[in-house]
Design an enzyme around this catalytic site. Sequence first.
Site, mmCIF file in Angstrom:
data_model
loop_
_atom_site.group_PDB
_atom_site.id
_atom_site.type_symbol
_atom_site.label_atom_id
_atom_site.label_comp_id
_atom_site.label_asym_id
_atom_site.label_seq_id
_atom_site.Cartn_x
_atom_site.Cartn_y
_atom_site.Cartn_z
ATOM 1 N N HIS A 582 0.855 -1.188 0.000
ATOM 2 C CA HIS A 582 0.000 0.000 0.000
ATOM 3 C C HIS A 582 0.887 1.233 0.000
ATOM 4 C CE1 HIS A 582 1.137 -0.719 4.164
ATOM 5 N NE2 HIS A 582 0.915 0.559 4.401
ATOM 6 N N ASP A 584 1.022 5.152 1.949
ATOM 7 C CA ASP A 584 0.464 5.723 3.172
ATOM 8 C C ASP A 584 -0.442 6.929 2.961
ATOM 9 O OD1 ASP A 584 1.522 3.847 4.846
ATOM 10 O OD2 ASP A 584 3.346 4.968 5.284
ATOM 11 N N HIS A 654 4.795 -0.129 -0.152
ATOM 12 C CA HIS A 654 5.497 -1.038 0.762
ATOM 13 C C HIS A 654 4.504 -1.989 1.413
ATOM 14 C CE1 HIS A 654 4.138 2.471 3.026
ATOM 15 N NE2 HIS A 654 3.989 1.654 4.062
ATOM 16 N N ARG A 664 6.404 -10.183 16.431
ATOM 17 C CA ARG A 664 7.132 -9.069 15.818
ATOM 18 C C ARG A 664 6.560 -7.766 16.336
ATOM 19 N NH1 ARG A 664 6.179 -5.478 11.617
ATOM 20 N NH2 ARG A 664 7.851 -5.099 10.084
#
Length: 737
Positions: A582, A584, A654, A664
């Site tokens: 996508h 931002d 990204h 994570r």
Amino acid sequence: MAWLPDHFTVYVAFNFIILASFNVASTAPGGSSAHVLSLLQPYDFLYYSGVRAYFGQEWAKAAEQLEKSIVTKESLLRVRRQCHADCVAAGREALYKLDSEEGSLWDLWALDWVQQKAECMRFCIGRHVTPAGQLAVSSDIEYEFGTRNPYNFLQVTYYKLEKLQRAASAAHTYFVANPSHLEMRNNIEKYRRMEGVTEEAFHDREIENEKHWVLYDAAVQYEASSDWVQAAEKWKTCVNETLRQTEECRVQCEMTPQRLPEDRGVDSVDGVFEKAAALSLSLLSCRQSCVSQVATRPGRISAQEDYLPTQLEHLHIAQFKAGDISGAVQTLRSLLLFYPSDKDSLDNLQLYYDTLGGDTESQGTQPAQEIVRYISRSLQEKKLLYFGRENFDFSFTDPDLWTPEDVVPESLRETWRAEKEKMNEKIKEGEQQEEVDDSGFFAGGPVPRKGVTITMDDEILNGTNRVVLDGVMTEKECDRILQLATAAASAGDGYRGRRSPHTPHETFEGLTVLRAVKLAQDGMVNQSDARLLHELGERVRVLLHSYFRSPSGLFISFTHLVCRNAIAGDQEGRLDLSHPVHVDNCLLEPDTKQCWKEPPAFIHRDLSAILYLNDNFDGGELIFTNRDAKTVTARVKPSCGRLVGFSSGPVNPHGVTAVTSGRRCSLALWFTKQKLYRDMEREEAEALWAADGQSVVKKDEEEAGGSATAARNARSQAPQEKSRGRGRVTGGKDELS
């Protein structure tokens, strides 16, 4: 039915003289006054009444009249649809005789057919709509409703009436089609802070006309997560809805009152037959323009090229990957009707045949009949329109790229080729602009913190305005923030470990600065850890402000501590991403390589950053791609204290690869040049500390001077805006991690 050249002009004339008489001079049959009052009134009159009441500050009357104008317009469209459906069979028997009769009777049968259909429509409309309501509205009214201006008046009206839920809904509906409207954007932000306004208020009241876009984006989302069964289902539904919307538009062209040629400024058209032919061509042109209307998102000026063929291309690939080879063959054959000699499509068809092996029945699957009819009808209309362009000097712009050359008359082909080449050059220019970053940032500035090193720059990351810095945090600081995340999750924060909004194979926890401060005040987490979370945002801001040589100050727009946990036993065969690719601050469309700065994207965001806290997990790499969302240009492996910073625009698509085991955690941050969009939660947290007598170390945020720059940078939604079901998970608290 074969066209008879000798009868063509007369046929067109008869057809559209009758239609013209229906459209221009139709009147409702007489009846009682009660009956007249029950008929649909002119919606333009209701709209003007509402506007007058608005400026007279008669708020209740304004709301009533404006709402009536919206409802009446939709009711009128429904009546036209129903009357068209009821009358389409009228005169069909006469139509069937056209091929069997010869000589002058052919024109008489044509006249009989058109008369019966037109009379049926005129009578049907007259039973539901007043004579005034049947007249064509002005172009000004068409513009007002096309730009959703009634909702602009309604949001103020409802605000004055203290009906905040309705005001917020009207504001959002208007803003969807007017994303650059600065005042409405600010109004929406205010509504979100008002007591009694819920998230349900922010829905698009015109969503019924956008179903095909909702399905389109949902299908893209399923593709991104490699859920091919759902993707195929959504694409198929999207194709059907696009065809339905196109047919709806075409019906309205036929049922809407048409202007005579002189009303259009065509002075050179003399004679009843010439005028009828011009009226005929106008109607056909309206029908053809439906392709562009359906392919244009609300708030946009231009249509998406090859909208329907693009859906078919996605559909056959999804069907193949879902195992529906027979369905893929049918869809691909349908696509080849648009582009019969496309090499990739022909190669794919051969691949599907090879996969089917000896299944000759499936190999012989024919194109979908609805697509066959769509193509056949469109080509017939194009031939007539190009005939009119050649012989009547009629202006017609073909909305399709797939139109075959043999449809265009020889005398027009050179001009047609030039127009097509110009369009192709424009598309190529758009692709070449992919690597241009107009953010105003310039990577390569100094790094003003001891121990921080530049590990990867633009060259290594194969992009523009990208950087990886190491040493931003110590191991001890990483451990403290990890403990904070664990404690907050245990305390009931972090969305209670719900499924990730991006993949069903991971759970998701999140923590904001304000929530951390409140938990610290309640003794649920360590006070110093909450303050460290706050300070890290300022640390990253200073580093990126310097490295990207920001021409103005930067404000922190949002900070979010995010942890993703792989679900044990639910990882086999994963092909999806932890977070799909996508951009931002705009909506990425990989198939067109366009990125649209409009809601629900956070278009006020200028810089993005991820500060990693650990590396004891599998997967979870950050990937940068081209705008196709497929071609990976760089990968970044997380580790404690590693910071990735990049401009938030279309040069930096990204995503995050799947987290297949472990947990994570990272701190996601976004920055803006506009002070209006600074993170108000941080200021609230600082106020809480100040109330407790604790000081807050603030660098030079107050001197950041990032007030709103240009109108194009002010197009935004509030940070808590949720996706309207358009298939992209851009809302809420988890855009990037």
